[in-house]
Design a protein around this motif. Sequence first.
Motif, short mmCIF file in Angstrom:
data_model
loop_
_atom_site.label_atom_id
_atom_site.label_comp_id
_atom_site.label_asym_id
_atom_site.label_seq_id
_atom_site.Cartn_x
_atom_site.Cartn_y
_atom_site.Cartn_z
N PRO A 1 0.87 -0.74 -0.10
CA PRO A 1 -0.13 0.51 0.19
C PRO A 1 0.64 1.38 -0.78
CG PRO A 1 0.18 -0.84 2.49
CD PRO A 1 0.77 -1.78 0.84
N ASN A 2 0.42 1.93 -0.92
CA ASN A 2 0.75 3.71 -0.89
C ASN A 2 0.70 4.01 0.33
OD1 ASN A 2 2.05 2.65 -3.27
ND2 ASN A 2 0.15 4.19 -4.26
N GLN A 3 2.41 4.94 0.97
CA GLN A 3 1.23 5.57 2.41
C GLN A 3 1.69 6.94 1.94
OE1 GLN A 3 4.94 5.87 5.38
NE2 GLN A 3 5.10 3.45 4.84
N PRO A 4 0.86 7.79 2.35
CA PRO A 4 0.24 9.03 2.17
C PRO A 4 1.15 10.42 2.84
CG PRO A 4 -0.64 8.38 4.30
CD PRO A 4 -0.27 7.45 3.97
N VAL A 5 1.53 11.07 1.17
CA VAL A 5 2.64 12.66 2.55
C VAL A 5 1.29 13.06 2.47
CG1 VAL A 5 2.75 13.09 -0.44
CG2 VAL A 5 4.20 13.75 1.57
N SER A 6 1.64 14.00 3.64
CA SER A 6 1.17 15.64 4.26
C SER A 6 1.25 16.67 2.75
CB SER A 6 1.07 16.16 5.31
OG SER A 6 2.20 15.92 4.99
N PRO A 7 0.86 17.69 3.11
CA PRO A 7 0.27 18.53 2.46
C PRO A 7 2.30 19.18 2.78
CG PRO A 7 -1.09 18.53 2.44
CD PRO A 7 -1.11 17.83 2.93
N ASP A 8 2.00 19.51 3.85
CA ASP A 8 3.19 20.12 4.40
C ASP A 8 4.56 19.32 4.68
OD1 ASP A 8 2.16 21.86 6.13
OD2 ASP A 8 1.48 21.09 7.82
N GLN A 9 4.55 18.05 4.43
CA GLN A 9 5.80 17.38 4.16
C GLN A 9 5.96 17.38 2.74
OE1 GLN A 9 3.67 13.32 5.41
NE2 GLN A 9 5.26 13.02 6.79
N LEU A 10 5.21 17.60 1.68
CA LEU A 10 5.75 18.01 0.20
C LEU A 10 6.48 19.19 0.40
CD1 LEU A 10 2.49 16.47 -1.83
CD2 LEU A 10 4.78 16.03 -1.54
N GLN A 11 6.16 20.11 0.99
CA GLN A 11 6.69 21.96 1.50
C GLN A 11 7.94 21.54 1.90
OE1 GLN A 11 4.77 25.17 1.14
NE2 GLN A 11 6.51 25.77 1.28
N ASN A 12 8.00 20.91 3.20
CA ASN A 12 9.72 20.63 2.76
C ASN A 12 10.57 19.73 1.93
OD1 ASN A 12 11.69 20.66 5.48
ND2 ASN A 12 11.32 18.06 5.40
N VAL A 13 9.66 18.57 1.70
CA VAL A 13 10.46 18.49 0.04
C VAL A 13 10.78 18.98 -0.74
CG1 VAL A 13 10.41 16.80 -1.41
CG2 VAL A 13 9.87 15.42 0.92
N LEU A 14 9.79 20.05 -1.09
CA LEU A 14 10.02 20.75 -2.25
C LEU A 14 11.08 21.84 -2.51
CD1 LEU A 14 7.17 20.02 -4.11
CD2 LEU A 14 9.31 19.27 -4.18
N GLY A 15 10.89 22.76 -0.88
CA GLY A 15 10.89 24.17 -0.19
C GLY A 15 9.87 25.62 -1.00
N GLN A 16 9.56 26.26 -0.48
CA GLN A 16 8.74 27.19 -0.50
C GLN A 16 8.74 27.44 -2.06
OE1 GLN A 16 8.60 30.48 2.36
NE2 GLN A 16 7.23 31.59 1.44
N ASP A 17 10.00 27.98 -2.29
CA ASP A 17 9.82 29.65 -3.97
C ASP A 17 9.78 27.50 -4.58
OD1 ASP A 17 10.97 31.30 -2.92
OD2 ASP A 17 13.23 30.22 -2.85
#
Length: 145
Positions: free
Chosen positions: A85-101
């Motif tokens: 099963p795919n574990q979910p990712v939160s929007p906050d986690q994505l923000q951390n991975v990708l960065g604000q810019d």
Amino acid sequence: MGLLETVVGDLMQNSGGSSPMGGVLTSLLGGQAGGAGQQGMSGQGQGQGAGMGTGLAGGGLGGILSAFEQAGLGHIAQSWVGNGPNQPVSPDQLQNVLGQDKVQSMASQAGMEPNDFLGQLAQHLPNAVHGMTPNGQLPEGTVSV
């Protein structure tokens, strides 16, 4: 890049998602700049957040997996590659991975507010990565982490 376009197209069609989000997913996972929904990806936001160097901007699927590893979230991304099963990712986690810019740039490309964009990306990215990794294996030519 037929597999990527097929996977993203199917996701967007089945979820009623918009084509701008599909363009951003294609750009993010394909690791290419230029083309519809892909302009400006490689130069913006570098140095912000984990994985924001050239590895993410030009690395496609391998770059995304690497960025998740660098952010300490590799187990989440690896669940999308695996057959379980795919574990979910939160929007906050994505923000951390990708960065604000990077998030701001991609949200702008999709014509969305950053928070809405992150919510949509959190919903679609796991399935897109899973669809690109049949039998739990990265496509040929993809650098594994």
